[in-house]
Design an enzyme around this catalytic site. Structure first.
Site, short mmCIF file in Angstrom:
data_model
loop_
_atom_site.label_atom_id
_atom_site.label_comp_id
_atom_site.label_asym_id
_atom_site.label_seq_id
_atom_site.Cartn_x
_atom_site.Cartn_y
_atom_site.Cartn_z
CE LYS A 88 33.72 6.96 23.69
NZ LYS A 88 34.23 8.04 24.55
CE LYS A 102 25.03 5.10 27.84
NZ LYS A 102 26.33 5.14 28.48
CE LYS A 150 25.89 13.89 21.08
NZ LYS A 150 26.95 13.38 20.26
#
Ligand code: TRP
Length: 327
Positions: free
Chosen positions: A115, A196, A199
């Site tokens: 992240k 994966k 969104k």
């Protein structure tokens, strides 16, 4: 016999998709309906603040998660459904856990590194201590197990390490919960099946649970099936893996055709469109009804918050006593 307690959370970060469903929500419903567990499921709104987001959108995101929970069959009569930020005891316990967690352990967390590299302008301290808050979310309910996907195992291991550390330093209080791994392989992106389904890749990469049949059809029409030059075919594998979750027989028949080189990808896509349309028809209707009745959703959360707070504040009081902040 007392039921085994389990707890898990989902972040409110926008529409939920097929990856969220097969990776966790479907498992939540099955665990609830097995009747074996005392289930706690919550919306991790505090965690969602660690990513870039629009404050004006957050309430709607929370409503979408609770409506999804209910429309998929999580039942407030059987499970405690609640909102993380409504239970301040989580963050209070997280502070205590912060003082027990070595920086080095958090620096090793792969989700943090991922992240941080994706949001270089917003590598905030919350993102860094995210797993510590997660440990508090979990341990404050002293659960037996945590239904999660593979990507959360490292966080669950840290949770156990924090429990051990607390117990050693201050006296026995927390159990060491186990992960209850979701029994499905990863669902991949439609357009980049090496990644994966997420969104953040873009709407065309995912099938949202709310997508109408015409939208599903369009998205699947563009889904990658054959990769140039290789015999590996992750796109087809992904579509058949998804199909298998809803109709194993059809999926097996296509696998056989694939091996015999007789498969027609347009047919796979047509069957999958139809299967997903049918699988989520009832969900879409109930979801739309709930979104039109936000008060009904708020009421469910309110009741769940009260039940969760009761357990959480009792554990926090025990922890405060053990660490010497209260008698
Ligand atoms: N980190 C989890 C995820 O992104 C969400 C989460 C927050 C969670 N707190 C939790 C999951 C506690 C299980 C238990 O999927």
């Amino acid at each position: 016999m007392a039921k085994l307690r389990i707890i898990s959370g989902i972040q409110p970060t926008g529409k939920l998709h097929l990856g969220n469903y097969l990776g966790s929500l479907k498992h939540f419903v099955e665990l609830q309906d097995s009747g074996k567990y005392d289930c706690f499921f919550f919306i991790a709104d505090l965690h969602s603040l660690t990513e870039n987001y629009n404050p004006q959108q957050k309430q709607a995101d929370v409503l979408e998660v609770i409506a999804t929970f209910l429309a998929l069959g999580l039942d407030p009569k059987k499970s405690t459904l609640f909102l993380q930020s409504a239970i301040p005891a989580h963050t209070q316990l997280a502070w205590i856990f912060n003082t027990l967690t070595p920086m080095g352990e958090l620096e090793r967390m792969t989700q943090y590194k991922d992240k941080a590299s994706r949001q270089k302008n917003n590598v905030n301290v919350g993102l860094f201590t995210y797993p510590v808050l997660m440990a508090a979310d979990i341990l404050i309910y002293k659960p037996f197990g945590i239904p999660v996907g593979q990507d959360q195992i490292q966080h669950v291991e840290l949770t156990r390490a924090i429990a051990r550390k607390f117990n050693t330093k201050y006296g026995e209080l927390f159990p060491e919960p186990k992960e209850l791994l979701t029994p499905v392989p990863k669902v991949m992106s439609l357009l980049e099946p090496e990644k994966k389904m997420s969104k953040s890749l873009g709407d065309q990469h995912v099938i949202n649970l709310t997508d109408e049949p015409d939208v599903i059809k369009k998205k699947l029409a563009r889904a990658v099936t054959a990769t140039e030059g290789g015999s590996e075919n992750p796109g087809v594998e992904n579509l058949l893996t998804i199909l298998e979750q809803f109709d194993a027989e059809k999926s097996n028949a296509f696998w056989k055709q694939e091996a015999d080189r007789e498969i027609r990808y347009s047919e796979v896509k047509a069957v999958l469109t139809d299967t997903l349309d049918k699988a989520f028809a009832t969900f879409r209707k109930e979801y739309a009804r709930l979104l039109a009745h936000p008060k009904e959703c708020a009421k469910v959360l309110h009741t769940g918050n009260i039940a969760a707070a009761k357990v959480a504040t009792a554990t926090l009081a025990e922890a405060l006593t053990k660490v010497g902040l209260q008698e």
